[in-house]
Design a protein around this motif. Sequence first.
Motif, PDB file in Angstrom:
ATOM      1  N   VAL A 213       0.852  -1.191   0.000  1.00 50.23           N
ATOM      2  CA  VAL A 213       0.000   0.000   0.000  1.00 50.23           C
ATOM      3  C   VAL A 213       0.889   1.242   0.000  1.00 50.23           C
ATOM      4  O   VAL A 213       2.120   1.147   0.002  1.00 50.23           O
ATOM      5  CB  VAL A 213      -0.957  -0.003   1.214  1.00 50.23           C
ATOM      6  CG1 VAL A 213      -1.921  -1.181   1.133  1.00 50.23           C
ATOM      7  CG2 VAL A 213      -0.184  -0.043   2.531  1.00 50.23           C
ATOM      8  N   GLY A 214       0.270   2.405   0.015  1.00 57.18           N
ATOM      9  CA  GLY A 214       1.018   3.651  -0.132  1.00 57.18           C
ATOM     10  C   GLY A 214       2.112   3.872   0.891  1.00 57.18           C
ATOM     11  O   GLY A 214       3.140   4.489   0.598  1.00 57.18           O
ATOM     12  N   LEU A 215       1.912   3.357   2.102  1.00 59.42           N
ATOM     13  CA  LEU A 215       2.860   3.612   3.189  1.00 59.42           C
ATOM     14  C   LEU A 215       3.914   2.521   3.365  1.00 59.42           C
ATOM     15  O   LEU A 215       4.787   2.658   4.224  1.00 59.42           O
ATOM     16  CB  LEU A 215       2.099   3.779   4.507  1.00 59.42           C
ATOM     17  CG  LEU A 215       1.547   5.178   4.804  1.00 59.42           C
ATOM     18  CD1 LEU A 215       0.565   5.132   5.959  1.00 59.42           C
ATOM     19  CD2 LEU A 215       2.676   6.159   5.107  1.00 59.42           C
ATOM     20  N   THR A 216       3.846   1.447   2.595  1.00 56.70           N
ATOM     21  CA  THR A 216       4.764   0.333   2.833  1.00 56.70           C
ATOM     22  C   THR A 216       5.864   0.262   1.774  1.00 56.70           C
ATOM     23  O   THR A 216       5.748   0.825   0.689  1.00 56.70           O
ATOM     24  CB  THR A 216       4.005  -1.007   2.861  1.00 56.70           C
ATOM     25  OG1 THR A 216       3.365  -1.224   1.592  1.00 56.70           O
ATOM     26  CG2 THR A 216       2.951  -1.010   3.963  1.00 56.70           C
ATOM     27  N   ALA A 217       6.939  -0.458   2.127  1.00 55.70           N
ATOM     28  CA  ALA A 217       8.052  -0.733   1.212  1.00 55.70           C
ATOM     29  C   ALA A 217       8.665   0.549   0.646  1.00 55.70           C
ATOM     30  O   ALA A 217       8.817   0.716  -0.559  1.00 55.70           O
ATOM     31  CB  ALA A 217       7.608  -1.666   0.086  1.00 55.70           C
ATOM     32  N   CYS A 218       9.031   1.452   1.545  1.00 61.05           N
ATOM     33  CA  CYS A 218       9.646   2.711   1.115  1.00 61.05           C
ATOM     34  C   CYS A 218      10.469   3.296   2.262  1.00 61.05           C
ATOM     35  O   CYS A 218      10.400   2.833   3.399  1.00 61.05           O
ATOM     36  CB  CYS A 218       8.584   3.717   0.667  1.00 61.05           C
ATOM     37  SG  CYS A 218       7.446   4.224   1.979  1.00 61.05           S
ATOM     38  N   ILE A 219      11.246   4.313   1.926  1.00 57.87           N
ATOM     39  CA  ILE A 219      12.004   5.067   2.928  1.00 57.87           C
ATOM     40  C   ILE A 219      11.557   6.518   2.851  1.00 57.87           C
ATOM     41  O   ILE A 219      11.551   7.124   1.774  1.00 57.87           O
ATOM     42  CB  ILE A 219      13.513   4.942   2.687  1.00 57.87           C
ATOM     43  CG1 ILE A 219      13.946   3.489   2.910  1.00 57.87           C
ATOM     44  CG2 ILE A 219      14.295   5.878   3.606  1.00 57.87           C
ATOM     45  CD1 ILE A 219      15.356   3.195   2.516  1.00 57.87           C
ATOM     46  N   ASN A 233      -1.821   7.395   3.693  1.00 61.46           N
ATOM     47  CA  ASN A 233      -1.583   6.094   3.068  1.00 61.46           C
ATOM     48  C   ASN A 233      -1.847   6.207   1.569  1.00 61.46           C
ATOM     49  O   ASN A 233      -2.698   5.527   0.997  1.00 61.46           O
ATOM     50  CB  ASN A 233      -2.477   5.025   3.697  1.00 61.46           C
ATOM     51  CG  ASN A 233      -2.157   3.636   3.159  1.00 61.46           C
ATOM     52  OD1 ASN A 233      -1.025   3.359   2.766  1.00 61.46           O
ATOM     53  ND2 ASN A 233      -3.160   2.772   3.126  1.00 61.46           N
ATOM     54  N   ASN A 234      -1.100   7.089   0.936  1.00 60.05           N
ATOM     55  CA  ASN A 234      -1.250   7.357  -0.486  1.00 60.05           C
ATOM     56  C   ASN A 234       0.108   7.777  -1.029  1.00 60.05           C
ATOM     57  O   ASN A 234       0.651   8.809  -0.618  1.00 60.05           O
ATOM     58  CB  ASN A 234      -2.294   8.459  -0.714  1.00 60.05           C
ATOM     59  CG  ASN A 234      -2.545   8.734  -2.179  1.00 60.05           C
ATOM     60  OD1 ASN A 234      -1.700   9.298  -2.875  1.00 60.05           O
ATOM     61  ND2 ASN A 234      -3.723   8.339  -2.665  1.00 60.05           N
ATOM     62  N   ARG A 235       0.660   6.982  -1.933  1.00 62.55           N
ATOM     63  CA  ARG A 235       2.020   7.237  -2.404  1.00 62.55           C
ATOM     64  C   ARG A 235       2.132   8.572  -3.137  1.00 62.55           C
ATOM     65  O   ARG A 235       3.113   9.302  -2.961  1.00 62.55           O
ATOM     66  CB  ARG A 235       2.475   6.078  -3.302  1.00 62.55           C
ATOM     67  CG  ARG A 235       3.935   6.127  -3.742  1.00 62.55           C
ATOM     68  CD  ARG A 235       4.911   6.136  -2.570  1.00 62.55           C
ATOM     69  NE  ARG A 235       4.769   5.026  -1.681  1.00 62.55           N
ATOM     70  CZ  ARG A 235       5.423   3.862  -1.794  1.00 62.55           C
ATOM     71  NH1 ARG A 235       6.256   3.669  -2.796  1.00 62.55           N
ATOM     72  NH2 ARG A 235       5.252   2.913  -0.898  1.00 62.55           N
ATOM     73  N   ALA A 236       1.144   8.906  -3.956  1.00 56.38           N
ATOM     74  CA  ALA A 236       1.192  10.169  -4.695  1.00 56.38           C
ATOM     75  C   ALA A 236       1.182  11.361  -3.740  1.00 56.38           C
ATOM     76  O   ALA A 236       1.926  12.335  -3.929  1.00 56.38           O
ATOM     77  CB  ALA A 236       0.018  10.254  -5.670  1.00 56.38           C
TER      78      ALA A 236
END
Length: 305
Positions: A213-219, A233-236
């Motif tokens: 989801v937007g908040l996971t697997a990122c830094i 919880n939105n990547r954009a």
Amino acid sequence: MKNPKSSNQFKHRFFGNFAVKALLFTITLLFTIVLLNHSTTGVSIVPQSLRPDIKVRNIINTLSVSPSVRIVKDPRNNTLYYLKRNGEIYQVNLASSTRTLVYNSSNHNISETQGMAIGPNGTIYLVGNADLVNNQTQAIIVKGVINSSTRQRIWSILAKSAAYPKSKTAYDHRFNGVVVSLDGKFIYVNSGSRTDHGEVQSVNGLYPNTREVGLTACILRLPSNSNNLFLANNRATLKTAGYIFAEGTRNTFDMAFAPNGDLFGTENGPDRDMSEELNWLRLGGNYGFSLAYWWDRQSTTISQL
């Protein structure tokens, strides 16, 4: 009528068999306890230095009900601290091999912590997670700033995330690792994946067809002077706000800066025969998770599935 002799023989056989079984059970139980005790205490194995100019010595045993999750150094004076998952922070005295509890969840209000870092001015940053209804979770990032007048540490919320779905598996990595930039202006926070390799994890249909989801697997990169930031919880939305530093990271549990300012992170690989990674993390980089690729031998191109 029953034959008394036959009845007595039956009783002797019954109690004899019972006694043998009880003895075998007792021996098995004692043997199991010995094995468990041995596996718990074990033989004390001392790490051996491979260089004559480096010496290894045991300082302290941090074993307790709550596991230790981080050890950090205050860059101002090289004092060591370690963090427990329940939010307890201990200061270590290297000279006397002792520890002192200095903060706990009653100070910073996080009862489940996974990340800790100390900035160049002594500010402590903690990363934790809270379980919510409907199998959701929320990240909480706090900071403890030293008051210049009282020298007391004042705790406040730097950022909170929106609620987002867990997978209800061992792959709920959530928010954990954190590091402070060399100039102290930003913190970099890892949000791990909610899946092993990008597979659908719907929680028995509660979140249909949901992978990451937007908040996971990122830094994320957040200004250290922030207060009460909201992480959607939105990547954009996160990208527009300038909070996404890098993507495609499965679970960069720990990060560190090189003296020249380059940021490196250790990557926990999936639960199969694949290598771990050490990534040079750069702004805007995508490190591949959870994309699958196949080699098109006809066109010699790599295609994204």
